[in-house]
Design a protein around this motif. Structure first.
Motif, short mmCIF file in Angstrom:
data_model
loop_
_atom_site.label_atom_id
_atom_site.label_comp_id
_atom_site.label_asym_id
_atom_site.label_seq_id
_atom_site.Cartn_x
_atom_site.Cartn_y
_atom_site.Cartn_z
N THR A 55 -2.11 9.61 -9.05
CA THR A 55 -2.07 9.14 -7.66
C THR A 55 -0.99 9.88 -6.88
O THR A 55 0.13 10.06 -7.37
CB THR A 55 -1.79 7.63 -7.64
OG1 THR A 55 -2.82 6.96 -8.35
CG2 THR A 55 -1.74 7.12 -6.22
N ASN A 56 -1.31 10.30 -5.69
CA ASN A 56 -0.40 11.06 -4.84
C ASN A 56 0.49 10.08 -4.08
O ASN A 56 0.16 9.66 -2.97
CB ASN A 56 -1.22 11.93 -3.89
CG ASN A 56 -0.36 12.91 -3.13
OD1 ASN A 56 0.84 12.70 -2.95
ND2 ASN A 56 -0.97 13.99 -2.68
N TRP A 57 1.63 9.74 -4.68
CA TRP A 57 2.49 8.72 -4.09
C TRP A 57 3.14 9.19 -2.80
O TRP A 57 3.33 8.42 -1.86
CB TRP A 57 3.56 8.29 -5.09
CG TRP A 57 2.98 7.59 -6.27
CD1 TRP A 57 2.86 8.06 -7.55
CD2 TRP A 57 2.41 6.27 -6.28
NE1 TRP A 57 2.24 7.13 -8.35
CE2 TRP A 57 1.97 6.01 -7.60
CE3 TRP A 57 2.24 5.29 -5.30
CZ2 TRP A 57 1.36 4.83 -7.95
CZ3 TRP A 57 1.64 4.10 -5.65
CH2 TRP A 57 1.20 3.88 -6.97
N LEU B 39 0.58 8.85 -0.13
CA LEU B 39 0.40 7.44 0.22
C LEU B 39 1.54 6.93 1.08
O LEU B 39 1.35 6.13 2.00
CB LEU B 39 0.29 6.60 -1.05
CG LEU B 39 -1.03 6.70 -1.83
CD1 LEU B 39 -0.95 5.87 -3.10
CD2 LEU B 39 -2.19 6.22 -0.97
N LEU B 40 2.75 7.40 0.79
CA LEU B 40 3.91 7.00 1.58
C LEU B 40 3.76 7.48 3.03
O LEU B 40 4.06 6.73 3.97
CB LEU B 40 5.19 7.57 0.96
CG LEU B 40 6.50 7.26 1.71
CD1 LEU B 40 6.75 5.75 1.75
CD2 LEU B 40 7.68 7.98 1.06
#
Length: 551
Positions: A3-5, A8-9
């Motif tokens: 997951t591309n945190w 997402l942020l």
């Protein structure tokens, strides 16, 4: 792929900005309620009719330039069976806004209506107006599904999260700020969202163009490199379908409450017309980046990219080609900006459709309720329509599908009603409107729609039977249904009006149906008969008696 945190942020920050704008606008809405002479519900639905032209231009443009528009354009250009020649969205939207500005603003603005259904209920009555509201509501819900599906697929591709999570979060944010401030929240968040779209999409274009994995996209426009030329071709037999889709998007848009909501939120029809023309100029500018990205994607050897083989089209992911191109042909930080722009496009259309459908329910279905009850109905409707749209978005992969079907429902069933109501009000009545509604629904159902599993029962001219047994429609059936529907509305209205006039004439002249008329006619007839049969006898007898008495 994890997951591309970080991505997402960044999306989370964008959502916070939008939500904060919505909260600020809701406070402005509360202040406006105290100043405005109109009701609280009217402030929620049309913003007290005092939005500035600048804000109106932003919100009108953002309403049309949604996720379906942006992703749909890229999907059509990239699709080797379609191509640029079939990307009619920018042309159709310009046509739609110009037609709306020239012909439809003044009639509805001059009477200070709140929704498109107001003139229908005024002429046909509340019950018939409530029936005609059904396709309008369905069109809005499908529109919400279209734009939320666009965002869900986009974020899932770039951020590697499940599409349902993205759809749910986006729907929740759009529902929340729409609930808080009504049209004010929708309009002012549209200003932020359109700015994100304009900057974010155009920023991605240079990086897409210099991708080392893409051939010269100008050569790929007319030459077959990795797939068919992306400019596409229009065969003679397909001209009817092309015209049908152009008119579908170019005229069908006059039936959207979201359009009239913005028109009616401006003080004068002259300013509203200016808003339409300005939005008509901006729509193509915001559509060009997605067309370029679709063309570059069609010129790319996907086996040389991090995406690998088979290509997105071969995997059935043509509808998500724009986010796929952003992820695999751009640097990471650029792809994040692009996704933010898409999120802005989606939410700017989703909130408009949510407010549109809830306005119908609050204003036209619960018209006789108290003011407080109407506001509650609007808020509950926003939530329900958001849930239905999000649910539909989770079960379909094609953005273009919902985009077309949403417009299809309104074009086939509502466009004839709107045209007759605005331009031929003296020639139509509720009987014609109901017959047109039923016939339009019946014909559209019989023609079918294989994309949603609706069987194509009714044969049409120039049909082609495909291998799976479905009919490929070459006849412009949507426009055909629209014209037949218009004719039936006028024909039945005229027939019933003439029958009504004859019945009234019959009642006035038939002595068996009216005692008073029978009495007057009988007395008059007796006098005339006596005068005709013995006209001189009474006079001569009286004269003799008079002479006798005198003598």
């Amino acid at each position: 792929m994890a997951t591309n945190w970080l991505g997402l942020l960044s999306i989370g920050v964008f959502y916070i900005i939008i939500l904060g704008t919505g909260i600020w606008a809701s406070r402005k809405s509360k202040r406006q309620e105290k100043k405005c002479s109109g009701t609280c519900s009217e402030v929620t639905m049309v913003g007290g009719r005092n939005l500035s032209v600048c804000v109106s231009v932003f919100t009108m443009t953002a309403t049309w330039v949604g996720g379906g528009y942006i992703l749909g354009n890229a999907e059509i250009v990239y699709n080797p069976t379609k191509g640029l020649v079939w990307a009619i969205g920018p042309i159709a939207f310009v046509m739609n806004l110009i037609i709306g500005g020239l012909f439809f603003i003044k009639p509805i603005h001059s009477k200070n209506y709140v929704t498109l259904m107001d003139p229908f209920q005024e002429k046909y009555g509340q019950t018939v107006g409530a029936v005609l509201f059904i396709p309008a509501l369905l069109g809005d819900i499908l529109w919400v599904a279209c734009v939320l599906g666009a965002l869900g697929g986009t974020v899932s591709v770039v951020m590697d999260i499940h599409p349902s999570m993205s759809v749910g979060i986006s729907a929740a944010v759009a529902v929340l700020y729409t609930l808080m401030g009504g049209l004010y929240s929708v309009a002012y968040t549209d200003v932020i969202q359109l700015s994100f779209m304009l900057i974010g999409l155009w920023l991605c274009v240079p990086f897409i163009l210099i991708s080392p994995h893409s051939a010269n996209f100008t050569i790929a426009a007319v030459s077959k490199l990795h797939q068919e030329p992306w400019i596409g071709k229009l065969e003679l037999e397909d001209i009817g379908c092309w015209i049908d889709e152009l008119l579908l998007l170019g005229i069908g848009g006059i039936c959207y409450q979201a359009f009239y909501q913005r028109v009616l939120s401006i003080a004068t029809h002259t300013k509203a017309r200016t808003t339409c023309f300005a939005a008509a100029a901006l729509c193509p500018i915001l559509g060009i980046p997605s067309l370029i990205i679709g063309a570059v994607a069609a010129s790319t050897n996907w086996n040389q990219t991090t995406y690998g083989s088979p290509s997105p089209y071969e995997e059935g992911k043509a509808g998500m080609i724009l986010p796929i191109a952003l992820q695999h042909l751009c640097p990471f930080y650029i792809s994040v900006i692009g996704v933010g722009a898409l999120a802005a496009a989606v939410m700017s259309s989703a909130d408009s459709a949510l407010l549109s459908s809830s306005s119908y329910l609050g204003r036209n279905i619960f018209k006789n309720a108290s003011e407080k009850s109407i506001v509650v109905v609007i808020k509950v409707s926003v939530v329900l329509c958001g849930l239905m749209g999000a649910g539909l978005a989770m079960i379909s992969k094609s953005v273009h599908l919902f985009w077309i079907i949403s417009a299809d429902v309104l074009y086939s069933m509502m466009t004839p009603q709107v045209i007759c109501m605005f331009f031929l009000p003296q020639r139509v009545n509720k009987y014609g409107a109901c017959c047109g509604f039923v016939l339009g629904l019946l014909l559209r159902t019989l023609v079918g729609e294989p994309l949603i599993g609706l069987p194509d029962v009714l044969p049409l001219p120039w049909d082609k039977i495909q291998e799976e047994g479905h009919r490929y429609r070459l006849f412009p059936f949507r426009t055909g249904i629209m014209l037949i529907n218009t004719g039936i509305i006028l024909l039945i209205s005229q027939l019933t009006q003439r029958l009504s006039l004859r019945e009234k004439s019959f009642l006035k002249s038939n002595p068996k149906t009216d005692c008073n008329i029978h009495y007057v006619a009988a007395v008059k007839s007796d006098v005339e008969d006596n005068e005709t049969l013995i006209p001189e006898k009474p006079t001569s007898v009286l004269s003799l008696r008079h002479n006798s008495s005198t003598s």
